[in-house]
Structures are given as structure tokens and as C-alpha cells.
Design an enzyme around this catalytic site. Structure first.
Site, PDB file in Angstrom:
ATOM      1  N   ASN A 106     -41.848 -49.457 -37.562  1.00 30.75           N
ATOM      2  CA  ASN A 106     -42.304 -48.808 -36.328  1.00 30.75           C
ATOM      3  C   ASN A 106     -41.120 -48.603 -35.379  1.00 30.75           C
ATOM      4  O   ASN A 106     -41.133 -49.041 -34.220  1.00 30.75           O
ATOM      5  CB  ASN A 106     -43.399 -49.638 -35.662  1.00 30.75           C
ATOM      6  CG  ASN A 106     -44.325 -48.793 -34.814  1.00 30.75           C
ATOM      7  OD1 ASN A 106     -44.092 -47.600 -34.622  1.00 30.75           O
ATOM      8  ND2 ASN A 106     -45.369 -49.405 -34.274  1.00 30.75           N
TER       9      ASN A 106
ATOM     10  N   HIS B   1     -50.833 -52.579 -27.961  1.00 28.11           N
ATOM     11  CA  HIS B   1     -51.580 -52.452 -29.205  1.00 28.11           C
ATOM     12  C   HIS B   1     -53.088 -52.513 -28.983  1.00 28.11           C
ATOM     13  O   HIS B   1     -53.843 -51.900 -29.735  1.00 28.11           O
ATOM     14  CB  HIS B   1     -51.162 -53.543 -30.201  1.00 28.11           C
ATOM     15  CG  HIS B   1     -49.964 -53.179 -31.017  1.00 28.11           C
ATOM     16  ND1 HIS B   1     -48.668 -53.424 -30.597  1.00 28.11           N
ATOM     17  CD2 HIS B   1     -49.853 -52.586 -32.225  1.00 28.11           C
ATOM     18  CE1 HIS B   1     -47.831 -52.994 -31.516  1.00 28.11           C
ATOM     19  NE2 HIS B   1     -48.509 -52.478 -32.515  1.00 28.11           N
TER      20      HIS B   1
END
Length: 486
Positions: A309, A340
């Protein structure tokens, strides 16, 4: 497989046939449509044939259509969120927008800080990377919506800097600058655009293998089995460690599929070129989100994070790590957890990640220099650190997959919180700063990186990097447009 969705149910028969939820089918089909649209966009709406205005409009409208197909009326979130933030910039004033924007999406917070750096901070206050990314004029509403809602990245990203995106839309992605003897820059353009076809084909093959792996192997290795009572009672510790590693490794291909497909879509549209390697081959990884080989063979916790990521890691560094006045590592992990979502497992993973990162840094700073002089010893050290890293990563991310508190604590308690305790002991015993001997020896073995080698490292020749190195790569990439002034 009937599941509720706010998006289109047009593909429900296909969902039933492949036995996948309709929302997943919609996502994959829309991404494949975006891939075809990207090829059409690069071919028929090339910057040499079409104005930037038209390219912005088409990219935005296609993006909003895909969002509407996948999410239905929930797609209004994209418009409302972008509209509110743009209102703040225009009406309230851009100098007031960078703090409240920390609670929303990556692109908005990134652009907020880039505008703040470019319009409300002095040049001498900026780091080289901030100076490079700074935006020095207010984007128009169309540019803003196109950046946030374009069809290439609205479903799965990846994040890119505003300047890189505008450069792509305006057709300046392939311009070359050469410094003349008088110090001025001579801007030249390539006769033909480098073709992304090979890169797109390679990435689609990776997508195919990842999807196949996910549809077959992954389902036979559920992460939840790590907390099964019968499994814990009957399986030996070495086999539990092996299954932990294998089950978490098998959980990664779905991310490989989604992120690589998103990268391929951008490349197919002509976005993502970042120059040539030493052999003259074009590189299409400007906005790539992962390096699979370096993930699977990482020999340190940081190396794994730097190749997983990637664009999110760069975002966290730009908006948090570089700007934090104290405990930047802890603040960055907390922000990552908040970004998140609300599941407790995310917080357990990222708080555990803080311990792992600090302990791994202390171990590396105090021990590694004893093992780098002899190649055979270094090889043994790399093998041991690879095993330790893979186990530590798997141990850390189990709550991220399980999501809830009870199963997460059930897993950690079955391991007696052993790695948590080990990390705490390491931090109590070893100093975080490198020992004097370590500093001297490390300095003696550290190569002197000339600029040419640094550029080769930017092109992915050596990706054994820290978060700082990853950000320097992005800085170098964006700064390859020295003539670009926003």
C-alpha cells in the site's frame, strides 16, 4: 448468491452463476469497463487531440457513473464530500481547510496540505519534498472534481499527487527538461508517447493469477482457523506457526488483484509513466501501490510496510509523519487505524504495529552491523530475518482480518501475547538509537550513493527501503517536472 446492495442489480444473474456477492461482481466488472475506457481515453482523447477541459469532463462523468453503478445513491457521498471541501476552500478560505480535512479522504487531505504549503507558507519553511509537491494556485471546480472522481481511480485508487494528475491530463507527462549552460531550462517533448501496452499486459496477468489463487487456494486456508479450538488443541506449535504464515499469505492476493488492476487501468489511460531504467525500458510504476516480490521476501517489518500500500504510506508520511511535533511513529499508526475504519481489529493491528516497528528498529540498529561483513553470515542473517518478519507480520495483521475484539484477543491469548512481550523487552533492553560502535561500523560499510545510483533506486532497482526512502522516491518522481508551476 443473493445479497443486498445499494448499487445496480443488473449483474445479479452473473453473481448467482459465479457464486460471488453482487457488490464484488459490480466492482470487478466496473474495473474491467474502466480498463477498456482507459484505452479509449488514451487513444481517442489524447492530450494532443483533445483539450484539458474535455479530458477533465469525460474523466469525471465516467467516474461518477461507475460510482453510481457500484454504490447507487451512496455515490452521492463522493459529490457531497468533494463539494463541501471545495466550498471550504473557496468561501471560508484555503488557509482554514487543512486541519478539518484530516478526517476525510486521502486526496482531499493531500491537496489541502499541498495548497497550504504552496500558498500560505514561506519557501524556507518547506522541506524539499513539500516544496516540490506544493500547489501554488487554486484548482478550478472541474479540475478538483476530476482529480477526486475520475473513472481511473474512483473505485480503487491509487492515490496520486495533484500535480502529477494535472500534468497527465494536460499532456505534459513525457516532457523532458534539459538545463542549458546559462541555467535556463530547455523543455523538449518526445516524438512519440511511450506505450503502456507491455506494462498493462503484465499487470493483467498478475491480476489473473491473483484472482485464480484467491478463488481456489485462499478459500481452503481461512484465517479464522487459527482460533479454532480443535486446531489449537491438536496441532503442534511449529505447524501452527506455518499455518499462520500460509493463511495470511493466502489472504493477500485479493489486494494484489484489486491494486494491480487499478494500476493497469491508470496505465492504460497513459497515466503512471515515470521515466526509463538504465536499459532504456519505460517504467510504469509512478502510482503503483505494491511490489509483490519485495513483500513476499521482505527481511524487515519496515521493508514490508514500504512495499505494501505504497501510496497510503506516502500519504501518511506527508500529512502526519513529517508534520507531527512529537511521537510521529505513534501518531502515524493511529491515523492509519482511524482512516481504515471503525473496526476494533484495525486498532489492535496498528497498535501492535507500533511495538513491532519500534522493536525491529532497535534490533536492527544494535545488531545488524555484526552480520554484514561476511556474505555467508549475511545470507544466514537474511534468512533468519525473513522468517522473523513473516511471522511478525502474520501475527500483527490477524486482528485486521478478524475485525472484532473477541476473536482477536482469542488469537493473541492463544499465543500468550508472546510477540508483544518480546517487543516490550527489546525496547526496555536495547536503545532505539544506534550504538556508537554500530554507527561507526555502519558508516564504514554504507556505500556512498551518487546521484545516478539514487535515480536507479527510484526506478525500482533496489527497493529495500525505509518509509523515508519511499517518500524520497515519490519526491524524485514528482520533481522530474521542474518546469511545472501550479
Amino acid at each position: 448468491m443473493a445479497t443486498s446492495t445499494t448499487g445496480s442489480t443488473l449483474l445479479q444473474p452473473l453473481s448467482n452463476a459465479v457464486r460471488l456477492p453482487i457488490d464484488q461482481v459490480n466492482f470487478v466488472v466496473c474495473q474491467l469497463f474502466a480498463l477498456l475506457a482507459a484505452i479509449w481515453f488514451r487513444t481517442y482523447l489524447h492530450s494532443s487531440k483533445t483539450s484539458s477541459f474535455i479530458r477533465h469532463v469525460v474523466a469525471t462523468l465516467l467516474g461518477l457513473y461507475l460510482a453510481l453503478f457500484c454504490f447507487g445513491w451512496y455515490a452521492l457521498h463522493f459529490v457531497v464530500q468533494s463539494g463541501i471541501s471545495y466550498y471550504i476552500m473557496i468561501i471560508i478560505g484555503v488557509e482554514n481547510m487543512h486541519n478539518p480535512m484530516m478526517i476525510i479522504t486521502q486526496k482531499i487531505t493531500s491537496l489541502a496540505y499541498e495548497i497550504h504549503d504552496g500558498m500560505f507558507r514561506k519557501e524556507e519553511e518547506l522541506t524539499p519534498s513539500q516544496r516540490c509537491l506544493a500547489v501554488r494556485r487554486m484548482p478550478s471546480l472541474l479540475e478538483y472534481l476530476s482529480y477526486n472522481c475520475n473513472f481511473m481511480g474512483i473505485l480503487a485508487g491509487p492515490l496520486c499527487s495533484y500535480k502529477d494528475y494535472i500534468t497527465f491530463i494536460e499532456g505534459r507527462s513525457y516532457q523532458l527538461t534539459q538545463s542549458e549552460a546559462n541555467g535556463k531550462e530547455d523543455v523538449k517533448y518526445e516524438q512519440t508517447d511511450p506505450s503502456p501496452n507491455i506494462a498493462v499486459t503484465q499487470k493483467l496477468l498478475i491480476c489473473g493469477f491473483s484472482l485464480l489463487f484467491h478463488m481456489t487456494v485462499t478459500k481452503t486456508l481461512p484465517v479464522e482457523y487459527n482460533i479454532d479450538d480443535h486446531f489449537r488443541a491438536t496441532v503442534s506449535l511449529p505447524m501452527r506457526i506455518i499455518y499462520l504464515y500460509v493463511s495470511l499469505m493466502a489472504a493477500r492476493p485479493k489486494y494484489y488483484f484489486a491494486w494491480t488492476l487499478a494500476d493497469a487501468i491508470n496505465n492504460a489511460a497513459g497515466f503512471g509513466f515515470r521515466g526509463y531504467d538504465k536499459n532504456g525500458a519505460s517504467r510504469w510504476d509512478l502510482i503503483s501501490n505494491l511490489r509483490i516480490q519485495h513483500i513476499e521476501f521482505s527481511t524487515s517489518f519496515k521493508m514490508f510496510l514500504d512495499n505494501w500500500n505504497i501510496q497510503t504510506a506516502l500519504w501518511l508520511k506527508r500529512v502526519c509523519y513529517e508534520r507531527a511535533s512529537f511521537s510521529p511513529t505513534i501518531q502515524t499508526f493511529i491515523l492509519s487505524a482511524i482512516w481504515h475504519g471503525v473496526y476494533p481489529g484495525y486498532y489492535l493491528t496498528f497498535l501492535t504495529g507500533v511495538l513491532m516497528t519500534l522493536a525491529a528498529r532497535a534490533m536492527r540498529n544494535n545488531i545488524r552491523h555484526y552480520f554484514v561483513d561476511s556474505p555467508p553470515v549475511k545470507l544466514c542473517y537474511d534468512v533468519i530475518t525473513w522468517i522473523a518478519t513473516q511471522v511478525a507480520i502474520s501475527y500483527t495483521v490477524v486482528p485486521f482480518v478478524l475485525l472484532s475484539v473477541k476473536p482477536s484477543f482469542m488469537f493473541y491469548s492463544s499465543w500468550y501475547f508472546c510477540l508483544h512481550i518480546a517487543c516490550i523487552l527489546v525496547l526496555l533492553i536495547l536503545p532505539l538509537k544506534r550504538t556508537q560502535k554500530g554507527s561507526i561500523e555502519q558508516a564504514s560499510i554504507k556505500p556512498s550513493w551518487p546521484k545516478k545510483l539514487e535515480e536507479e533506486n527510484v526506478l525500482g532497482q533496489n527497493s529495500y527501503s525505509t518509509t523515508n526512502n519511499s517518500f524520497n522516491q515519490k519526491q524524485e518522481i514528482t520533481c522530474r517536472y521542474p518546469a511545472l508551476k501550479q
